[in-house]
Write a protein that holds these residues in place. Sequence first.
Motif, PDB file in Angstrom:
ATOM      1  N   ILE A 102      -3.772  -6.719 -10.660  1.00 49.13           N
ATOM      2  CA  ILE A 102      -4.134  -5.805  -9.584  1.00 49.13           C
ATOM      3  C   ILE A 102      -4.368  -4.416 -10.156  1.00 49.13           C
ATOM      4  N   THR A 103      -5.151  -3.626  -9.429  1.00 42.25           N
ATOM      5  CA  THR A 103      -5.403  -2.255  -9.867  1.00 42.25           C
ATOM      6  C   THR A 103      -4.295  -1.355  -9.333  1.00 42.25           C
ATOM      7  N   GLU A 104      -4.148  -0.199  -9.964  1.00 39.83           N
ATOM      8  CA  GLU A 104      -3.022   0.658  -9.599  1.00 39.83           C
ATOM      9  C   GLU A 104      -3.108   1.223  -8.185  1.00 39.83           C
ATOM     10  N   ASN A 105      -4.279   1.207  -7.564  1.00 44.59           N
ATOM     11  CA  ASN A 105      -4.366   1.723  -6.196  1.00 44.59           C
ATOM     12  C   ASN A 105      -3.934   0.687  -5.164  1.00 44.59           C
ATOM     13  N   ALA A 106      -3.747  -0.574  -5.554  1.00 39.97           N
ATOM     14  CA  ALA A 106      -3.379  -1.616  -4.591  1.00 39.97           C
ATOM     15  C   ALA A 106      -2.042  -1.333  -3.922  1.00 39.97           C
ATOM     16  N   ALA A 107      -1.099  -0.784  -4.665  1.00 46.25           N
ATOM     17  CA  ALA A 107       0.233  -0.553  -4.112  1.00 46.25           C
ATOM     18  C   ALA A 107       0.281   0.639  -3.162  1.00 46.25           C
ATOM     19  N   THR A 108      -0.805   1.383  -3.066  1.00 46.39           N
ATOM     20  CA  THR A 108      -0.806   2.526  -2.151  1.00 46.39           C
ATOM     21  C   THR A 108      -1.157   2.112  -0.729  1.00 46.39           C
ATOM     22  N   PHE A 109      -1.725   0.921  -0.553  1.00 41.92           N
ATOM     23  CA  PHE A 109      -2.052   0.404   0.765  1.00 41.92           C
ATOM     24  C   PHE A 109      -0.908  -0.487   1.231  1.00 41.92           C
ATOM     25  N   ASN A 110      -0.338  -0.193   2.388  1.00 45.88           N
ATOM     26  CA  ASN A 110       0.786  -0.978   2.904  1.00 45.88           C
ATOM     27  C   ASN A 110       1.809  -1.258   1.801  1.00 45.88           C
ATOM     28  N   PRO A 111       2.384  -0.212   1.208  1.00 41.98           N
ATOM     29  CA  PRO A 111       3.240  -0.418   0.028  1.00 41.98           C
ATOM     30  C   PRO A 111       4.421  -1.350   0.271  1.00 41.98           C
ATOM     31  N   LEU A 112       4.974  -1.388   1.473  1.00 40.52           N
ATOM     32  CA  LEU A 112       6.113  -2.263   1.719  1.00 40.52           C
ATOM     33  C   LEU A 112       5.719  -3.732   1.614  1.00 40.52           C
ATOM     34  N   ILE A 113       4.576  -4.093   2.170  1.00 40.94           N
ATOM     35  CA  ILE A 113       4.127  -5.483   2.100  1.00 40.94           C
ATOM     36  C   ILE A 113       3.730  -5.841   0.669  1.00 40.94           C
ATOM     37  N   VAL A 114       3.018  -4.954  -0.006  1.00 42.40           N
ATOM     38  CA  VAL A 114       2.603  -5.208  -1.387  1.00 42.40           C
ATOM     39  C   VAL A 114       3.829  -5.404  -2.269  1.00 42.40           C
ATOM     40  N   GLU A 115       4.798  -4.496  -2.161  1.00 41.60           N
ATOM     41  CA  GLU A 115       6.008  -4.613  -2.977  1.00 41.60           C
ATOM     42  C   GLU A 115       6.756  -5.904  -2.671  1.00 41.60           C
ATOM     43  N   LYS A 116       6.873  -6.255  -1.398  1.00 40.31           N
ATOM     44  CA  LYS A 116       7.569  -7.484  -1.020  1.00 40.31           C
ATOM     45  C   LYS A 116       6.853  -8.695  -1.619  1.00 40.31           C
TER      46      LYS A 116
END
Length: 188
Positions: A102-116
Amino acid sequence: IKRKCYTCAEALVRLNDPEFGNIPPALFISYAEKTNRIHIIGDFVLEKVCSFIGSQEGKDLGLDYIEINMSVAQCFETNLVTKMRNWMEKYNVEPMQIRLEITENAATFNPLIVEKNMHLLHRMGVSFALDDYGTGYSNIKKLISLPFDVVKLNKTFVDEIDNPDTETIVKDTIHLLKSLGKEVLIEG
């Protein structure tokens, strides 16, 4: 190089239209993301890779894993982990045979769902690569909090390595990433 064989591969999606010929991913992926059709493409690629890994042809290649680029939109699908688990079970794929990129900007969108999603998949054994590091905001906090196994430095660093400032940044970045236990890959 040490094993004198291919140990991994990257899944690439291509679009060949009968009228327009080969359409570059930069065009159809961005269109698919804008029209919310990226989920169809993403699901197709994820399942196709699992199917290939589980096939005799995939087994015969003896690859350790196949890397799959994830769209930002896929990263925050609430059912991503379930879909991945189902495909891996269906095709008898071990989680360590898949690396999601994934690219580094992916975690900036809906970070809670991405991190989970990332943490659940990582606990299952799926590994993650952070692609194009250094082209976005290069958030060090994300490097610490998200389970990236590999960090890929963007090719622009290699293109400008003759610049002493760039060389210093690359050396220091590699040192930082290795001290965090990350594998480092420099594209290009």
